[in-house]
Design an enzyme around this catalytic site. Structure first.
Site, PDB file in Angstrom:
ATOM      1  N   HIS A 266      58.830 -24.522  58.637  1.00  0.00           N
ATOM      2  CA  HIS A 266      58.605 -23.253  57.524  1.00  0.00           C
ATOM      3  C   HIS A 266      57.358 -24.726  56.169  1.00  0.00           C
ATOM      4  O   HIS A 266      58.310 -24.109  55.180  1.00  0.00           O
ATOM      5  CB  HIS A 266      59.981 -22.910  56.425  1.00  0.00           C
ATOM      6  CG  HIS A 266      60.784 -23.876  56.279  1.00  0.00           C
ATOM      7  ND1 HIS A 266      61.261 -24.654  55.835  1.00  0.00           N
ATOM      8  CD2 HIS A 266      61.768 -23.796  57.068  1.00  0.00           C
ATOM      9  CE1 HIS A 266      61.786 -25.050  55.661  1.00  0.00           C
ATOM     10  NE2 HIS A 266      63.178 -24.311  56.301  1.00  0.00           N
TER      11      HIS A 266
ATOM     12  N   ASN B 222      57.796 -24.487  52.345  1.00  0.00           N
ATOM     13  CA  ASN B 222      58.959 -24.805  51.352  1.00  0.00           C
ATOM     14  C   ASN B 222      60.838 -25.297  52.262  1.00  0.00           C
ATOM     15  O   ASN B 222      59.825 -26.425  52.935  1.00  0.00           O
ATOM     16  CB  ASN B 222      59.836 -23.063  52.010  1.00  0.00           C
ATOM     17  CG  ASN B 222      59.778 -21.717  52.220  1.00  0.00           C
ATOM     18  OD1 ASN B 222      58.568 -21.386  52.369  1.00  0.00           O
ATOM     19  ND2 ASN B 222      59.681 -21.910  50.939  1.00  0.00           N
TER      20      ASN B 222
ATOM     21  N   ASP C 262      56.869 -14.076  54.983  1.00  0.00           N
ATOM     22  CA  ASP C 262      56.675 -13.170  53.865  1.00  0.00           C
ATOM     23  C   ASP C 262      56.661 -12.279  53.097  1.00  0.00           C
ATOM     24  O   ASP C 262      57.285 -11.073  52.275  1.00  0.00           O
ATOM     25  CB  ASP C 262      58.794 -12.825  53.845  1.00  0.00           C
ATOM     26  CG  ASP C 262      59.339 -13.778  53.329  1.00  0.00           C
ATOM     27  OD1 ASP C 262      58.599 -14.809  52.776  1.00  0.00           O
ATOM     28  OD2 ASP C 262      60.570 -14.049  53.656  1.00  0.00           O
TER      29      ASP C 262
ATOM     30  N   ASP D 192      62.956 -17.613  60.767  1.00  0.00           N
ATOM     31  CA  ASP D 192      63.838 -17.496  60.070  1.00  0.00           C
ATOM     32  C   ASP D 192      64.670 -16.674  59.887  1.00  0.00           C
ATOM     33  O   ASP D 192      65.581 -16.850  59.291  1.00  0.00           O
ATOM     34  CB  ASP D 192      63.299 -18.301  58.510  1.00  0.00           C
ATOM     35  CG  ASP D 192      64.248 -19.447  58.138  1.00  0.00           C
ATOM     36  OD1 ASP D 192      65.236 -19.884  59.294  1.00  0.00           O
ATOM     37  OD2 ASP D 192      64.288 -20.246  57.283  1.00  0.00           O
TER      38      ASP D 192
ATOM     39  N   ALA E 251      67.878 -18.151  51.291  1.00  0.00           N
ATOM     40  CA  ALA E 251      69.038 -19.172  52.628  1.00  0.00           C
ATOM     41  C   ALA E 251      68.304 -18.174  53.723  1.00  0.00           C
ATOM     42  O   ALA E 251      69.493 -16.949  54.363  1.00  0.00           O
ATOM     43  CB  ALA E 251      70.066 -17.962  52.448  1.00  0.00           C
TER      44      ALA E 251
END
Length: 379
Positions: free
Chosen positions: A218, A221, A250, A277, A311
């Site tokens: 990712h 992040n 996203d 994810d 999360a």
């Protein structure tokens, strides 16, 4: 003899290019041909999908949960099957169930569960992704710091065995808690090692890539960011051709402009690929769930701990493709490639090819990219 079936559409994506006004021909052994020539239609039943787009199904290398459950909740064949069914409805045709940082016993249970799921031919299960526990506490994100630890000899031994037995094993690790030699051995055994949840500097990531790491988890992040004097994990991911990088597209985890910059800057042959994810709520209308006793809230496309920490993602790959097209101004063919061919080749280790694929392997997309359905529903 089984009559061939041809699906005609406004466009057909073959993994690389989008072919306007094309068709795909299926015989008894799957795809026989694709294109727009007259020979595609000869002697076949033709089904016209009008304005829709035919594409290979999505390939998602980071799926933590779906259908109301997380792999961490109960690493079992039934849990994997439930997750698979949820993501099948979202257009994913191959995925890696993903275990978030947990105990050694839970990690071993996940390996056993996915091994059994593969043996039982649970639809779509292409292997396993272990995201942790060998990460950096400083970049833990929503991972439980109590479980984060260095990789020891026992860990290495059962991971090497899993790498040799599973069709694909993706390992997200941080240089802070793994050694170059461990990465070298895991890569040689067939594991796909990915750098993630790490505060490592540019030179360290390059050294781990030289030892066999092939991915970054990712992008942007839970990693050291790019600076003018220290490129960090982000700079290493973009500037190191041997590394590919997952992206949560996203529009929340990464700003669309940063996605555009990253996609423009990425050195090859490694590429950026899309991941969901996804968490337990994928494929459901649920508004919360629990992870290791911690409540995760779902609101306005975000999944967060109660303190606001992201999360995982409330995302499916069709939405990710649409974000790249509509918000990042990426050509549809490039966006689809990031959701199909690129991740498929990473875990398969061989060139992507439509020939021989079954109807079940394909999906049909609406022109506006807001809806999809299985190709096989119509034939």
């Amino acid at each position: 003899m089984t009559q061939a079936i041809v699906f005609k559409a406004a466009a057909v994506f073959d993994g690389v290019k989008l072919h306007e006004g094309a068709a795909v021909r299926f015989g008894a052994n799957g795809v026989e041909a694709s294109g727009a020539g007259d020979e595609i239609f000869s002697g076949a039943e033709v089904i016209d999908l009008g304005s829709e787009i035919i594409s290979p199904g999505f390939v998602d290398l980071q799926v933590n949960g779906g259908g109301g459950v997380m792999l961490n909740d109960d690493p079992s064949v039934e849990t994997v099957r439930r997750i698979a069914e949820a993501h099948w409805s979202l257009g994913t045709r191959a995925f890696l169930p993903t275990l978030i940082t947990d105990t050694r016993e839970k990690t071993k249970a996940a390996i056993a569960a996915v091994t059994q799921a593969v043996e039982k031919c649970v639809s779509g299960v292409a292997g396993l992704h272990l995201e942790g526990p060998h990460l950096s506490v400083a970049r833990k994100g929503a991972h439980d710091a109590a479980y984060i630890r260095p990789m020891d000899d026992e860990d290495l031994d059962f991971l090497l065995a899993a790498a040799r037995s599973l069709p694909a094993l993706l390992l997200t690790v941080a240089p802070e808690n793994t050694t170059l030699e461990q990465v070298r051995q895991l890569s040689q055994a067939g594991a796909l090692v990915s750098i993630g949840h790490s505060n490592a500097d540019y030179a360290t990531v390059q050294a781990y890539a030289a030892a066999g790491a092939k991915c970054v988890t990712h992008l942007f992040n839970a990693m050291s960011q790019m600076g003018n004097r220290e490129p960090g994990v982000v700079g290493a991911a973009l500037g190191t051709g041997a590394l590919s990088a997952g992206l949560i597209a996203d529009g929340i985890h990464v700003h669309p402009e940063m996605m555009r910059i990253a996609l423009s800057a990425k050195s090859g042959p490694g590429e950026v690929f899309l991941v969901s994810d996804a968490m337990a709520v994928a494929g459901t209308s649920e508004t919360s769930f629990e992870l290791d006793g911690r409540k995760i809230l779902r609101s306005d496309g975000r999944l967060t701990l109660e303190d606001g920490t992201l999360a995982g993602a409330d995302l499916d790959l069709l939405t990710a493709v649409r974000v790249l097209v509509d918000q990042v101004d990426i050509p549809l063919a490039d966006a689809l490639r990031a959701a199909t061919k690129t991740p498929a080749e990473l875990i398969d280790g061989k060139p992507f090819n439509l020939l021989g694929k079954s109807k079940d392997s394909f999906i049909r997309l609406s022109k506006n990219l807001h809806a999809l359905s299985p190709l096989a529903e119509t034939g």
